[in-house]
Design a protein around this motif. Sequence first.
Motif, PDB file in Angstrom:
ATOM      1  N   ALA A  90       0.634  -1.353   0.035  1.00  0.00           N
ATOM      2  CA  ALA A  90      -0.030   0.030   0.099  1.00  0.00           C
ATOM      3  C   ALA A  90       0.779   1.342   0.163  1.00  0.00           C
ATOM      4  O   ALA A  90       0.488   2.420  -0.501  1.00  0.00           O
ATOM      5  N   ARG A  91       2.093   1.180   0.363  1.00  0.00           N
ATOM      6  CA  ARG A  91       2.850   2.434   0.671  1.00  0.00           C
ATOM      7  C   ARG A  91       3.909   2.443  -0.605  1.00  0.00           C
ATOM      8  O   ARG A  91       4.221   3.442  -0.837  1.00  0.00           O
TER       9      ARG A  91
ATOM     10  N   PRO B  60     -12.911 -16.419  -2.020  1.00  0.00           N
ATOM     11  CA  PRO B  60     -12.208 -15.594  -2.914  1.00  0.00           C
ATOM     12  C   PRO B  60     -11.866 -13.951  -2.352  1.00  0.00           C
ATOM     13  O   PRO B  60     -12.616 -13.285  -1.896  1.00  0.00           O
ATOM     14  N   ALA B  61     -10.593 -13.694  -2.472  1.00  0.00           N
ATOM     15  CA  ALA B  61      -9.857 -12.430  -2.223  1.00  0.00           C
ATOM     16  C   ALA B  61      -9.381 -11.802  -3.125  1.00  0.00           C
ATOM     17  O   ALA B  61      -8.952 -12.343  -4.120  1.00  0.00           O
ATOM     18  N   PRO B  62      -9.466 -10.366  -3.384  1.00  0.00           N
ATOM     19  CA  PRO B  62      -8.758  -9.496  -4.139  1.00  0.00           C
ATOM     20  C   PRO B  62      -7.206  -9.720  -4.200  1.00  0.00           C
ATOM     21  O   PRO B  62      -6.647 -10.108  -3.218  1.00  0.00           O
ATOM     22  N   PRO B  63      -6.466  -9.361  -5.442  1.00  0.00           N
ATOM     23  CA  PRO B  63      -5.081  -9.437  -5.401  1.00  0.00           C
ATOM     24  C   PRO B  63      -4.446  -8.700  -4.252  1.00  0.00           C
ATOM     25  O   PRO B  63      -5.202  -7.433  -3.815  1.00  0.00           O
ATOM     26  N   LEU B  64      -3.042  -8.707  -4.025  1.00  0.00           N
ATOM     27  CA  LEU B  64      -2.322  -7.768  -3.134  1.00  0.00           C
ATOM     28  C   LEU B  64      -2.192  -6.630  -3.558  1.00  0.00           C
ATOM     29  O   LEU B  64      -1.837  -6.472  -4.798  1.00  0.00           O
ATOM     30  N   GLY B  65      -2.620  -5.357  -3.001  1.00  0.00           N
ATOM     31  CA  GLY B  65      -2.466  -4.116  -3.569  1.00  0.00           C
ATOM     32  C   GLY B  65      -3.794  -3.706  -3.794  1.00  0.00           C
ATOM     33  O   GLY B  65      -4.081  -2.554  -4.232  1.00  0.00           O
TER      34      GLY B  65
ATOM     35  N   ARG C 254      -7.020  -4.359  -1.933  1.00  0.00           N
ATOM     36  CA  ARG C 254      -7.862  -4.634  -0.874  1.00  0.00           C
ATOM     37  C   ARG C 254      -8.623  -3.342  -0.715  1.00  0.00           C
ATOM     38  O   ARG C 254      -9.837  -3.333  -0.060  1.00  0.00           O
ATOM     39  N   ALA C 255      -7.959  -2.164  -0.604  1.00  0.00           N
ATOM     40  CA  ALA C 255      -8.716  -1.011  -0.488  1.00  0.00           C
ATOM     41  C   ALA C 255      -9.897  -0.614  -1.285  1.00  0.00           C
ATOM     42  O   ALA C 255     -10.922  -0.072  -1.064  1.00  0.00           O
TER      43      ALA C 255
END
Length: 432
Positions: free
Chosen positions: A248-249, A296-301, A303-304
């Motif tokens: 995220a940063r 299911p989860a979204p890709p890394l980056g 999530r926001a």
Amino acid sequence: MRQARIHHHDRLPRWQVPKPFSTLRIAVRRPAPPRGDTPVRAADTRRHYTSCLPVLIIAAVAILAFSGGTGMSWLPLLAVGPALAAATSGPWGVLRVGVLAVALGAALGLHDGAPGSDQAIVLSTLSAVTLASSLAGALRRRRERVLAAVRSVAEAAQHAFLKPVPATVGPFQTAVHYSAAAAEARIGGDLYALVPTPYGVRLIVGDVRGKGLPAVGIAALVLGVFREAAYDEPDLLDVVHRIERSLARNLGPDDFVTAVLAGYPEAGRMELVNCGHAAPLLVHDAGVLPVEPVRPAPPLGLRALADEAPGLQEITLHEGNQLLFYTDGVTEARDHGRQFYPLVERLSQHISPEPSRTLAALHEDLLAHVGGELHDDAAMLLLRKAADAPSEVPDAPDLPAGRLPCPPVAAEQEHRTDGVRCGGAPGGGYRW
């Protein structure tokens, strides 16, 4: 990197090349590279074949000129020999071909009784082309040395970036195969890591959006955070959160990373967290089955944007079971008919007790499917639960069409929280 093996061949000194007719004999005797040979060796073989072309061209021109009785009309074609030699030989090799061309030109001129002025023009032209080609060959050799130095740096970066995976880690036999789309770079946007930790063996396999240096930088960031967090965090989900906070940063607005993380905290129990990545393939007595994420989860980056946290999934691994992690460069590889690579079917055909042999066979089959060259990064990591004793696990029952077996813990979690239908009592059944 490709779990990159670099083949070192005996090479000639920098400025030395074979004599023209020696090169021709070497090229004729050298067999064609076997199927599946490395690109480096195949390129060397092609170079040996092409290095005989200048001599063949000069010989063909001489035969035509001597037998055709057309005088000086064929002699300008002798310049093709040294010009072509600049692409395959060093400056001294070009000079040898040029001297051969000039000598044959002089002999043909004397044979046909050509005027001295015409013969001087032709021989001067051949000499000028030879000198220019020698300079071109020297510059090409210099660029090749620079490229070799860059490759050596890439090789060193590979071992720091994607560390080799040992053949045995904890209770698993392991193997990995990596192919970068930019073959000469050795490194791409796919990533993997497998580390033993105080909380069991943990691994990550992922794919960065995009290619080139930006993707490599993001992949290095993800691997660095994973290797640190895997040792520090008791919970696998906390490892994912650490990676997410770091990305995220540092990620741009359009960047993201699909990844699947796995941990083996205790005997027989494998934890999985899938963040928008291809489902791992579980190999057991009933066949090959994809381990689709329960939630299911979204890709890394991302999530926001999705505002959805990944979930922890647990599966049971028995002795002899295997688990294949891979990236979309494998499943999205297309043949000439634009058909995707059928990984599940081909894995069933090539599975063996040795993970390294399985991945080697898959890689050869993948190259045959696409016609010899991949156009995307591709990574495969295979785990096999070591079978120290004969397994007493009963054979899996025949599955109804469209249903997958739910591991006991995963099935309980599905009944408890997500409401996914599973046939049978909680703790077992089928998911669809």
